[in-house]
Design a protein around this motif. Structure first.
Motif, PDB file in Angstrom:
ATOM      1  N   ASP A 164      29.963  28.878  18.778  1.00 53.66           N
ATOM      2  CA  ASP A 164      31.355  28.515  19.032  1.00 53.66           C
ATOM      3  C   ASP A 164      32.318  29.702  18.931  1.00 53.66           C
ATOM      4  O   ASP A 164      33.495  29.561  19.242  1.00 53.66           O
ATOM      5  N   GLU A 165      31.824  30.873  18.492  1.00 52.00           N
ATOM      6  CA  GLU A 165      32.699  32.038  18.374  1.00 52.00           C
ATOM      7  C   GLU A 165      32.623  32.890  19.633  1.00 52.00           C
ATOM      8  O   GLU A 165      31.629  32.863  20.367  1.00 52.00           O
ATOM      9  N   ARG A 166      33.682  33.674  19.868  1.00 54.37           N
ATOM     10  CA  ARG A 166      33.684  34.597  21.009  1.00 54.37           C
ATOM     11  C   ARG A 166      32.723  35.740  20.727  1.00 54.37           C
ATOM     12  O   ARG A 166      32.656  36.248  19.600  1.00 54.37           O
ATOM     13  N   ILE A 167      31.977  36.157  21.733  1.00 56.55           N
ATOM     14  CA  ILE A 167      30.919  37.147  21.512  1.00 56.55           C
ATOM     15  C   ILE A 167      31.038  38.348  22.450  1.00 56.55           C
ATOM     16  O   ILE A 167      30.073  39.067  22.663  1.00 56.55           O
ATOM     17  N   GLN A 168      32.226  38.587  22.999  1.00 56.52           N
ATOM     18  CA  GLN A 168      32.414  39.799  23.800  1.00 56.52           C
ATOM     19  C   GLN A 168      32.159  41.014  22.906  1.00 56.52           C
ATOM     20  O   GLN A 168      32.411  40.994  21.705  1.00 56.52           O
ATOM     21  N   GLN A 169      31.656  42.081  23.523  1.00 55.09           N
ATOM     22  CA  GLN A 169      31.202  43.219  22.746  1.00 55.09           C
ATOM     23  C   GLN A 169      32.305  43.839  21.889  1.00 55.09           C
ATOM     24  O   GLN A 169      32.084  44.175  20.724  1.00 55.09           O
ATOM     25  N   ASP A 170      33.506  43.991  22.451  1.00 53.48           N
ATOM     26  CA  ASP A 170      34.591  44.591  21.680  1.00 53.48           C
ATOM     27  C   ASP A 170      34.985  43.719  20.495  1.00 53.48           C
ATOM     28  O   ASP A 170      35.358  44.215  19.427  1.00 53.48           O
ATOM     29  N   ILE A 171      34.863  42.403  20.654  1.00 57.38           N
ATOM     30  CA  ILE A 171      35.167  41.485  19.554  1.00 57.38           C
ATOM     31  C   ILE A 171      34.131  41.610  18.441  1.00 57.38           C
ATOM     32  O   ILE A 171      34.456  41.552  17.250  1.00 57.38           O
TER      33      ILE A 171
END
Length: 400
Positions: A164-171
C-alpha cells in the motif's frame, strides 16, 4: 546561539565591543538568518557515495571487467539513456567503485553490450537493481529461460513488504536513507554521478528490504514466486498478442453505424442536436429542456453513470445515452485504438504487465489495458474475437 554568531560575523563584532563602535559600512546589511537548511541541501546535492568512477570505453576494458565480475558475490547495476539516447550501464561490486559502460558506434555497440549482459546474468553473483523488467525490456537477446537466477529486485521487495506504500525509487531513498538523489540527464557528468550514487545506495536499500522480508516471513514468496515471475512476464510482453485487423475493421464499421443510429434517436427525443459527450450540454438537455429531475438545481446537473441509472425509468432518452456512452468508450478505447498500437516489426500488440501496482497482489496491464475488455456483453466478445494465436500451431487458452 548559531544565529547570534552569524550576526557577529556579519558585522565583525566581538562580544565585548560597544554598540556605538559598529562598522558604519555594515549598517543596513540584510542577513538571511535561516539559510542553514538551504545551505545544507545544497551541500547534500554535491555528496557522492562512490570513491571512484571508471569508464569502460573499449573491448579490452570490457573483457577485463567481465573477468573481475566473475569472482564477485554481489553486483548492483542500473541502465539508463543519456541525452543522445545511447544506453549506459552502471555497476558496482565493492560498494565504492562504479563502472560505466556507454553504448557507442565503434567498439561498444548494442550487440556487444547484450553479449556482455548475457555473461553477466549467467554469473553466480547476486544481481541487485530496481525494476528488472523495464530495464531489460530493450535488450532483445535476453530472453532465455535459464539466464536469470540469483537476482534481487528492489522495487518488488518494497512492494511485497508493504503493497500500500509508494515504491518509486526516489521515495525509497528518502524513506530508508533520508536522502534525495538529484538527476540531471542533460548534463552527462551529473547524470553519471547520479547513476553511480544510485548503484552504491542500492546495496544499502537491498539489505534493509531483505531484513524486512525475512522478519515478515515473506522471503520465500519473494524468491520463489515473485522474482521468477518477472522474467515470465518479460517474455509475455516481448511475445505480444496478435490482432486480426480485419475483424476489428469490420466491427469498427458496425459499431460506428450503431452509434450514429443511437445518436439520431437521442436528437429526435430531445428535439435538438448537441454534443452528447459534453456533461454540460447533456445536463441542460435532460434537466432544463426535458425536466427529468425536479430536484436538480440549475448549474448543478449530474450526468454521472450513477445518477443516470437512477433516472432510467423516467424517460427513454436515458437508456439511449447510457448505450451511447458504452459504445463510444469501447470504440475509442479499443476498436479504434488497438490497430494503432500494433508494432510494425512484430505485427503484434505489446502490453506492459504491472507486477507491483495493486494492493491485492493481482496483475494489471497498461498501454493498452487488456484486462478491462468487457466479456459479458456481445460488443466486448466481438473485440476479444480479434485476438488470435500467433500461428496455426498455437492456441489461446483462457483459465481462471
Amino acid at each position: 546561539n548559531n544565529i547570534f554568531k552569524r550576526i557577529q560575523n556579519a558585522f565583525n563584532v566581538s562580544q565585548r565591543q560597544e554598540p556605538s563602535r559598529l562598522d558604519n559600512n555594515k549598517l543596513g546589511t540584510q542577513i538571511d538568518l535561516f539559510s542553514q537548511q538551504k545551505e545544507a541541501k545544497e551541500k547534500e546535492k554535491k555528496v557522492n557515495f562512490f570513491s571512484d568512477k571508471i569508464k569502460i570505453n573499449d573491448i579490452h576494458a570490457l573483457e577485463k571487467l567481465k573477468h573481475d565480475l566473475s569472482t564477485q558475490k554481489e553486483i548492483s547495476f542500473c541502465f539508463s539513456d543519456n541525452n543522445e539516447n545511447k544506453k549506459i550501464l552502471c555497476l558496482s561490486f565493492d560498494q565504492k567503485t562504479t563502472f560505466l559502460i556507454q553504448e557507442n558506434n565503434t567498439d561498444l555497440n548494442n550487440d556487444i553490450i547484450e553479449g556482455f549482459l548475457k555473461d553477466f546474468f549467467y554469473s553466480s553473483a547476486m544481481k541487485v537493481s530496481y525494476d528488472f523488467k523495464s530495464q531489460l525490456k530493450p535488450f532483445h537477446a535476453l530472453s532465455e529461460d535459464n539466464i536469470y537466477h540469483n537476482v534481487f529486485d528492489i522495487m518488488l521487495a518494497a512492494y511485497i513488504v508493504n503493497p500500500d506504500e509508494r515504491i518509486q525509487q526516489d521515495i525509497l531513498f528518502k524513506r530508508f536513507l533520508d536522502f534525495d538523489l538529484q538527476n540531471d540527464k542533460e548534463n552527462l557528468e551529473n547524470h553519471e554521478n547520479y547513476l553511480s550514487n544510485l548503484v552504491i545506495l542500492n546495496f544499502q536499500i537491498k539489505e534493509r528490504l531483505a531484513e524486512q522480508l525475512k522478519e515478515n516471513k515473506l522471503w520465500e514468496l519473494f524468491k520463489e514466486l515473485e522474482m521468477p515471475l518477472i522474467f515470465i512476464l518479460l517474455k509475455m510482453e516481448k511475445s505480444g498478442f496478435k490482432i486480426h485487423e480485419k475483424t476489428l475493421l469490420d466491427f469498427s464499421r458496425k459499431i460506428k453505424s450503431e452509434i450514429e443510429e443511437i445518436q439520431a434517436n437521442i436528437f429526435d427525443l430531445s428535439g435538438k442536436t448537441f454534443n452528447i459527450s459534453s456533461p454540460k450540454q447533456l445536463g441542460e438537455v435532460l434537466f432544463i429542456d426535458l425536466h427529468l429531475d425536479k430536484n436538480a438545481k440549475t448549474g448543478q446537473f449530474s450526468t454521472s453513470e450513477q445518477n443516470l441509472q437512477r433516472l432510467k425509468k423516467v424517460h427513454p432518452i436515458i437508456n439511449l445515452v447510457l448505450q451511447y456512452r458504452s459504445l463510444d468508450k469501447l470504440s475509442s478505447t479499443y476498436v479504434e485504438a488497438l490497430p494503432n498500437l500494433i508494432n510494425k516489426k512484430s505485427n503484434k500488440i505489446h502490453t506492459t504487465f504491472n507486477q507491483a501496482v495493486t494492493g491485492t497482489g493481482r496483475l494489471s496491464s497498461k498501454e493498452p489495458n487488456l484486462q478491462n475488455i468487457p466479456i459479458r456483453t456481445k460488443y466486448g466478445r466481438e473485440i476479444r474475437r480479434a485476438f488470435i494465436p500467433s500461428s496455426d500451431s498455437n492456441l489461446l487458452l483462457s483459465a481462471d
